[in-house]
Scaffold this motif. Structure first.
Motif, PDB file in Angstrom:
ATOM      1  N   LEU A 245       0.803  -1.215   0.000  1.00 25.53           N
ATOM      2  CA  LEU A 245       0.000   0.000   0.000  1.00 25.53           C
ATOM      3  C   LEU A 245       0.841   1.273   0.000  1.00 25.53           C
ATOM      4  O   LEU A 245       0.422   2.290  -0.567  1.00 25.53           O
ATOM      5  CB  LEU A 245      -0.932  -0.004   1.212  1.00 25.53           C
ATOM      6  N   LEU A 246       2.004   1.245   0.639  1.00 24.78           N
ATOM      7  CA  LEU A 246       2.822   2.464   0.680  1.00 24.78           C
ATOM      8  C   LEU A 246       3.254   2.917  -0.711  1.00 24.78           C
ATOM      9  O   LEU A 246       3.105   4.100  -1.047  1.00 24.78           O
ATOM     10  CB  LEU A 246       4.025   2.253   1.602  1.00 24.78           C
ATOM     11  N   PRO A 247       3.780   2.032  -1.566  1.00 27.31           N
ATOM     12  CA  PRO A 247       4.102   2.466  -2.941  1.00 27.31           C
ATOM     13  C   PRO A 247       2.871   2.905  -3.729  1.00 27.31           C
ATOM     14  O   PRO A 247       2.965   3.809  -4.566  1.00 27.31           O
ATOM     15  CB  PRO A 247       4.727   1.206  -3.569  1.00 27.31           C
ATOM     16  N   SER A 270       5.886   9.742   1.313  1.00 26.35           N
ATOM     17  CA  SER A 270       5.059   8.638   1.817  1.00 26.35           C
ATOM     18  C   SER A 270       5.745   7.920   2.971  1.00 26.35           C
ATOM     19  O   SER A 270       5.100   7.563   3.966  1.00 26.35           O
ATOM     20  CB  SER A 270       4.758   7.647   0.686  1.00 26.35           C
ATOM     21  N   PHE A 271       7.050   7.688   2.859  1.00 23.37           N
ATOM     22  CA  PHE A 271       7.784   7.017   3.935  1.00 23.37           C
ATOM     23  C   PHE A 271       7.674   7.805   5.240  1.00 23.37           C
ATOM     24  O   PHE A 271       7.401   7.236   6.305  1.00 23.37           O
ATOM     25  CB  PHE A 271       9.256   6.847   3.569  1.00 23.37           C
ATOM     26  N   TYR A 272       7.870   9.126   5.141  1.00 18.58           N
ATOM     27  CA  TYR A 272       7.804   9.940   6.351  1.00 18.58           C
ATOM     28  C   TYR A 272       6.378  10.022   6.893  1.00 18.58           C
ATOM     29  O   TYR A 272       6.166   9.999   8.115  1.00 18.58           O
ATOM     30  CB  TYR A 272       8.351  11.348   6.079  1.00 18.58           C
ATOM     31  N   PHE A 273       5.375  10.104   6.004  1.00 18.65           N
ATOM     32  CA  PHE A 273       3.991  10.179   6.462  1.00 18.65           C
ATOM     33  C   PHE A 273       3.573   8.890   7.165  1.00 18.65           C
ATOM     34  O   PHE A 273       2.968   8.921   8.245  1.00 18.65           O
ATOM     35  CB  PHE A 273       3.046  10.465   5.298  1.00 18.65           C
ATOM     36  N   PHE A 274       3.911   7.744   6.588  1.00 12.18           N
ATOM     37  CA  PHE A 274       3.579   6.471   7.223  1.00 12.18           C
ATOM     38  C   PHE A 274       4.386   6.274   8.505  1.00 12.18           C
ATOM     39  O   PHE A 274       3.909   5.624   9.444  1.00 12.18           O
ATOM     40  CB  PHE A 274       3.811   5.313   6.249  1.00 12.18           C
ATOM     41  N   SER A 275       5.583   6.826   8.545  1.00 15.40           N
ATOM     42  CA  SER A 275       6.369   6.777   9.786  1.00 15.40           C
ATOM     43  C   SER A 275       5.652   7.550  10.889  1.00 15.40           C
ATOM     44  O   SER A 275       5.627   7.121  12.053  1.00 15.40           O
ATOM     45  CB  SER A 275       7.761   7.365   9.563  1.00 15.40           C
ATOM     46  N   PHE A 276       5.077   8.695  10.518  1.00 15.27           N
ATOM     47  CA  PHE A 276       4.302   9.471  11.489  1.00 15.27           C
ATOM     48  C   PHE A 276       3.118   8.654  12.005  1.00 15.27           C
ATOM     49  O   PHE A 276       2.849   8.622  13.208  1.00 15.27           O
ATOM     50  CB  PHE A 276       3.798  10.768  10.850  1.00 15.27           C
ATOM     51  N   LEU A 277       2.397   7.990  11.102  1.00 11.57           N
ATOM     52  CA  LEU A 277       1.237   7.187  11.498  1.00 11.57           C
ATOM     53  C   LEU A 277       1.644   6.084  12.476  1.00 11.57           C
ATOM     54  O   LEU A 277       1.010   5.899  13.527  1.00 11.57           O
ATOM     55  CB  LEU A 277       0.568   6.578  10.264  1.00 11.57           C
ATOM     56  N   PHE A 278       2.703   5.355  12.135  1.00 10.12           N
ATOM     57  CA  PHE A 278       3.150   4.268  13.012  1.00 10.12           C
ATOM     58  C   PHE A 278       3.643   4.801  14.358  1.00 10.12           C
ATOM     59  O   PHE A 278       3.455   4.163  15.397  1.00 10.12           O
ATOM     60  CB  PHE A 278       4.254   3.456  12.337  1.00 10.12           C
ATOM     61  N   THR A 279       4.299   5.965  14.335  1.00 10.07           N
ATOM     62  CA  THR A 279       4.782   6.553  15.586  1.00 10.07           C
ATOM     63  C   THR A 279       3.611   6.957  16.476  1.00 10.07           C
ATOM     64  O   THR A 279       3.614   6.691  17.688  1.00 10.07           O
ATOM     65  CB  THR A 279       5.660   7.792  15.298  1.00 10.07           C
ATOM     66  N   LEU A 280       2.600   7.594  15.884  1.00  6.78           N
ATOM     67  CA  LEU A 280       1.417   8.004  16.646  1.00  6.78           C
ATOM     68  C   LEU A 280       0.706   6.791  17.240  1.00  6.78           C
ATOM     69  O   LEU A 280       0.368   6.764  18.432  1.00  6.78           O
ATOM     70  CB  LEU A 280       0.463   8.786  15.744  1.00  6.78           C
ATOM     71  N   PHE A 281       0.499   5.759  16.413  1.00  8.21           N
ATOM     72  CA  PHE A 281      -0.190   4.558  16.897  1.00  8.21           C
ATOM     73  C   PHE A 281       0.638   3.842  17.964  1.00  8.21           C
ATOM     74  O   PHE A 281       0.083   3.275  18.914  1.00  8.21           O
ATOM     75  CB  PHE A 281      -0.486   3.607  15.735  1.00  8.21           C
TER      76      PHE A 281
END
Length: 356
Positions: A245-247, A270-281
């Motif tokens: 999904l990330l690509p 996208s890498f940084y945005f998904f990193s933010f999501l995982f960090t928040l969760f």
């Protein structure tokens, strides 16, 4: 006086004695392998847990789009690499998430145990049998409704299951789930063909696809393939789903911002945005599991706030009109969520979920 030459242990290139680091590859010379060195090298090499992570954490959480912008501007050693950041925080997230999965598996296995250990009441008077059947059906339906998320059932699946269980003498199903459990267990122990066991359980001869799935699921439960394993296989599919999904998310950005750089630029974002999501969760899970339970409404509020983080990140990274950015942000989010459903469905099928 000629300086003594030594060879680097890593690249084997010669250099003058006295250097603390190899001039060719940069490895430290004559470093004794202690527990501390081994631990640091492992963390540093595979997760890059160093000053760059700490330096990247604040802008990742509170300055949307900043890290991606700086990375494309050439600041590639000052902050943690986007792929390394994603790898590190995703490992933390799935580690914490495993505690939640353990609880889900426990609940699912409890349901499994109730189904497998349910005893059959035989030789009851007709009226008593009907009343017993009615109570059993209600219990099964209520259990399925309460745990539909754990069992991977949709509302449509529940409706179909309801209609199948409520049938008494229809052509589609000939059982009220009061089959002879001991006989079925003996057939399973004897290694009987599934078709024979289905017949003993009451499956109709002209059973459709959904009815076959219901019986296959119950048979797997009786064979010991606990519902917990279904949960585990579902969770195992999540990292692969994210890998796909990330690509695709980056591709959506490329389509909506076609003239704003190469695909690799959108991939960095996208890498940084998904990193933010995982960090928040990860932070939410850590607080909820080890500090204090978080009320559901606060969790949902924080999850919904990720949309506005995404919007601000698009504004800062692509520098476009706020209104059109909001429209694009909404469309990208909607389309991406539509992509999540079929991607997850395909992966669950590949992991054997859809066939019980």
């Amino acid at each position: 006086m000629e300086t003594k030459k030594i060879n680097c242990q890593n690249c084997e290139e010669p250099f003058d004695e006295g250097f603390k680091f190899c001039p060719n590859c940069g490895q430290k010379t004559n470093e004794e392998l202690t527990i501390g060195v081994l631990f640091y090298n492992t963390i540093s090499n595979y997760f890059s847990f160093d000053a760059r992570f700490l330096k990247s954490f604040i802008p990742l959480m509170f300055r949307p789009g900043y890290l991606a912008k700086r990375f494309l501007a050439g600041k590639r050693l000052l902050y943690l690499h986007p792929a390394q950041m994603y790898l590190f925080v995703s490992v933390i997230f799935f580690f914490l998430f495993s505690f939640v999965v353990a609880e889900w598996k426990k609940e699912a296995n409890a349901i499994n145990k109730k189904i497998v250990e349910s005893e059959v009441v035989e030789q009851l008077p007709d009226e008593a049998q009907k009343q017993f059947d009615s109570i059993q059906k209600a219990k099964v339906l209520e259990s399925l409704k309460k745990n539909k998320a754990l069992l991977g059932m949709t509302d449509e699946d529940l409706k179909k299951t309801d209609s199948i269980i409520q049938l008494q003498n229809g052509n589609n199903l000939k059982t009220s789930w009061d089959f002879n459990k001991k006989k079925v267990d003996s057939l399973i122990d004897a290694g009987a063909d599934d078709a024979i066991i289905y017949k003993e359980m009451g499956m109709s001869n002209d059973a459709g696809f959904f009815e076959k799935r219901i019986y296959a699921g119950f048979l797997n439960l009786m064979k010991g393939s606990g519902a917990g394993s279904v949960i585990q296989r579902s969770v195992d599919a999540v990292p692969i789903a994210m890998f796909i999904l990330l690509p695709l998310f980056a591709l959506l950005l490329k389509l909506f911002y076609f003239k704003r750089g190469r695909y690799s630029h959108h991939l960095v974002f996208s890498f940084y945005f998904f990193s933010f999501l995982f960090t928040l969760f990860s932070l939410l899970l850590c607080i909820d599991l080890f500090i204090v339970p978080i009320p559901g409404w606060i969790s949902w509020l924080l999850i919904l706030s990720t949309f506005f983080y995404f919007y601000v990140a698009l504004l800062n990274f692509y520098r476009r009109n706020w209104f059109f950015t909001f429209v694009k942000c909404s469309i990208i989010t909607f389309v991406f969520m539509l992509m999540v459903i079929p991607t997850t469905g395909v992966l669950l099928a590949l992991f054997g979920i859809m066939n019980g």
